[in-house]
Design a protein around this motif. Structure first.
Motif, PDB file in Angstrom:
ATOM      1  N   GLY A  10       0.810  -1.208   0.000  1.00 14.40           N
ATOM      2  CA  GLY A  10       0.000   0.000   0.000  1.00 14.40           C
ATOM      3  C   GLY A  10       0.846   1.262   0.000  1.00 14.40           C
ATOM      4  O   GLY A  10       0.502   2.262  -0.646  1.00 14.40           O
ATOM      5  N   TYR A  11       1.965   1.220   0.712  1.00 13.16           N
ATOM      6  CA  TYR A  11       2.875   2.370   0.762  1.00 13.16           C
ATOM      7  C   TYR A  11       3.443   2.656  -0.625  1.00 13.16           C
ATOM      8  O   TYR A  11       3.525   3.816  -1.050  1.00 13.16           O
ATOM      9  N   PHE A  12       3.833   1.598  -1.324  1.00 14.23           N
ATOM     10  CA  PHE A  12       4.369   1.737  -2.677  1.00 14.23           C
ATOM     11  C   PHE A  12       3.338   2.376  -3.609  1.00 14.23           C
ATOM     12  O   PHE A  12       3.636   3.340  -4.336  1.00 14.23           O
ATOM     13  N   VAL A  13       2.117   1.868  -3.578  1.00 10.43           N
ATOM     14  CA  VAL A  13       1.054   2.428  -4.415  1.00 10.43           C
ATOM     15  C   VAL A  13       0.761   3.872  -4.000  1.00 10.43           C
ATOM     16  O   VAL A  13       0.509   4.746  -4.846  1.00 10.43           O
ATOM     17  N   GLY A  14       0.830   4.134  -2.684  1.00  8.09           N
ATOM     18  CA  GLY A  14       0.596   5.486  -2.194  1.00  8.09           C
ATOM     19  C   GLY A  14       1.613   6.481  -2.725  1.00  8.09           C
ATOM     20  O   GLY A  14       1.268   7.641  -3.004  1.00  8.09           O
ATOM     21  N   LEU A  15       2.873   6.055  -2.869  1.00  8.39           N
ATOM     22  CA  LEU A  15       3.890   6.937  -3.445  1.00  8.39           C
ATOM     23  C   LEU A  15       3.482   7.393  -4.844  1.00  8.39           C
ATOM     24  O   LEU A  15       3.652   8.565  -5.213  1.00  8.39           O
ATOM     25  N   HIS A  36       1.249  15.500  -6.243  1.00  6.90           N
ATOM     26  CA  HIS A  36       0.624  16.493  -5.373  1.00  6.90           C
ATOM     27  C   HIS A  36       1.515  16.950  -4.220  1.00  6.90           C
ATOM     28  O   HIS A  36       1.215  17.968  -3.590  1.00  6.90           O
ATOM     29  N   ALA A  37       2.577  16.219  -3.926  1.00 11.10           N
ATOM     30  CA  ALA A  37       3.414  16.520  -2.762  1.00 11.10           C
ATOM     31  C   ALA A  37       4.691  17.232  -3.188  1.00 11.10           C
ATOM     32  O   ALA A  37       5.181  17.038  -4.308  1.00 11.10           O
ATOM     33  N   PRO A  38       5.253  18.060  -2.299  1.00  9.30           N
ATOM     34  CA  PRO A  38       6.526  18.723  -2.626  1.00  9.30           C
ATOM     35  C   PRO A  38       7.657  17.702  -2.726  1.00  9.30           C
ATOM     36  O   PRO A  38       7.615  16.634  -2.104  1.00  9.30           O
ATOM     37  N   VAL A  76      -0.300   9.412 -15.295  1.00  8.65           N
ATOM     38  CA  VAL A  76      -0.069  10.409 -14.250  1.00  8.65           C
ATOM     39  C   VAL A  76      -1.385  10.567 -13.491  1.00  8.65           C
ATOM     40  O   VAL A  76      -2.384  11.019 -14.065  1.00  8.65           O
ATOM     41  N   PRO A  77      -1.429  10.190 -12.199  1.00  8.98           N
ATOM     42  CA  PRO A  77      -2.701  10.191 -11.456  1.00  8.98           C
ATOM     43  C   PRO A  77      -3.138  11.588 -11.024  1.00  8.98           C
ATOM     44  O   PRO A  77      -3.110  11.950  -9.850  1.00  8.98           O
ATOM     45  N   THR A  78      -3.545  12.379 -12.005  1.00  9.83           N
ATOM     46  CA  THR A  78      -4.048  13.719 -11.736  1.00  9.83           C
ATOM     47  C   THR A  78      -5.478  13.817 -12.255  1.00  9.83           C
ATOM     48  O   THR A  78      -5.992  12.896 -12.884  1.00  9.83           O
ATOM     49  N   ASN A  79      -6.118  14.916 -11.989  1.00 12.51           N
ATOM     50  CA  ASN A  79      -7.475  15.152 -12.480  1.00 12.51           C
ATOM     51  C   ASN A  79      -7.476  16.415 -13.345  1.00 12.51           C
ATOM     52  O   ASN A  79      -7.354  17.522 -12.814  1.00 12.51           O
ATOM     53  N   PRO A  80      -7.582  16.291 -14.666  1.00 19.11           N
ATOM     54  CA  PRO A  80      -7.760  15.047 -15.433  1.00 19.11           C
ATOM     55  C   PRO A  80      -6.462  14.244 -15.526  1.00 19.11           C
ATOM     56  O   PRO A  80      -5.381  14.759 -15.244  1.00 19.11           O
TER      57      PRO A  80
END
Length: 266
Positions: A36-41, A47-49, A193-197
């Motif tokens: 889960g940590y890997f997928v979370g990265l 979105h993170a700095p 790239v997991p962004t919206n869109p």
């Protein structure tokens, strides 16, 4: 010749899920947390700095080492579940989390126990593919830095698959499946790239992730190097053999055997 006899007792449990003890829920959940940590990265990266992602990436590297030498290692010697298919599925989750093959790790680790970090023979080869003497000179251990940073590139997948084929129990299929699984996940992460869109071609994440993946495996080789450095390679040494006693632990025992070594089993 006297022999030191090592006796271990496996606990029994009436659990329908776990094969040895319900405490195996702890390493099993730890392995799933790593996944889960890997997928979370992947989802957090856009979105993170960068400074935060560098810290989280380094933590991922430490988790790879802890998983391989903790959860993955104990899972080799004591598969957690009664169900064979659950053990196979957990092996796939381990493979994705660490970006390697848990089943191929099994083959390499069993080869390690056969050779126990042995010196080179007259042909310059070792039984143990991970032996710190395999690429050394004049009977001495290899330099720490080359062992740690080059071992990642030395795995002979062909030799590992050949060893798995000998088992004739489906391990070669599952090893190939695990490699395919983690490679497919990395490919998806490289494309999306997991962004919206949603955007495509996620080269920045891959450029960020690959060094930490490599570093995690280097940490694992560093762990193995110092587990063996300074020991006598001419004596049979059992390193990191998982066992159960009154507590869940790894038995690091140096033992001399007077007879032939027992056959390696999972």
């Amino acid at each position: 010749m006297n022999a030191e006899v090592i006796r271990t007792e496996r606990p029994t449990t009436n659990s329908r899920l776990f094969a040895h003890t319900r405490w195996d829920a702890v390493p099993a959940l730890a392995g799933l947390f790593h996944l889960g940590y890997f997928v979370g990265l992947f989802f957090l990266y856009p979105h993170a700095p960068l400074w935060l992602m560098l810290i989280l990436g380094f933590i991922y590297s430490l988790m790879v080492n802890a998983n391989i030498n903790g959860v993955g290692h104990n899972f080799i010697h004591n598969p957690f579940f009664r169900s064979k298919i659950l053990n196979r599925i957990f092996g796939v989750t381990q493979s994705i989390a660490c970006c390697f093959s848990q089943t191929m790790y099994d083959a390499v680790h069993m080869q390690h126990h056969k050779g126990n970090s042995d010196r080179q023979d007259e042909n310059g080869d070792t039984i143990d593919w991970l032996s710190i003497y395999r690429h050394g000179h004049a009977g001495e251990a290899e330099n720490l830095w080359s062992y740690v940073f080059l071992s990642f590139f030395r795995d002979d997948v062909g030799a590992i698959r050949k060893e798995l084929r000998k088992r004739n129990n489906g391990d070669r299929f599952w090893g190939d499946l695990e490699l395919t699984a983690f490679a497919t996940i990395l490919l998806i992460m490289a494309i999306i790239v997991p962004t919206n869109p949603i955007h495509f071609i996620n080269w920045r994440f891959i450029l960020f992730f690959l060094p930490f993946w490599y570093l995690g495996h280097c940490f694992s080789y560093l762990n193995g190097y110092y587990r063996h450095y300074g020991a006598n390679p001419d004596k049979p040494v059992a390193w990191g053999v998982s066992s159960y006693g009154k507590s869940y632990h790894q038995a690091r025992t140096h033992a001399r055997f007077s007879g032939p070594r027992p056959a390696e089993t999972r």
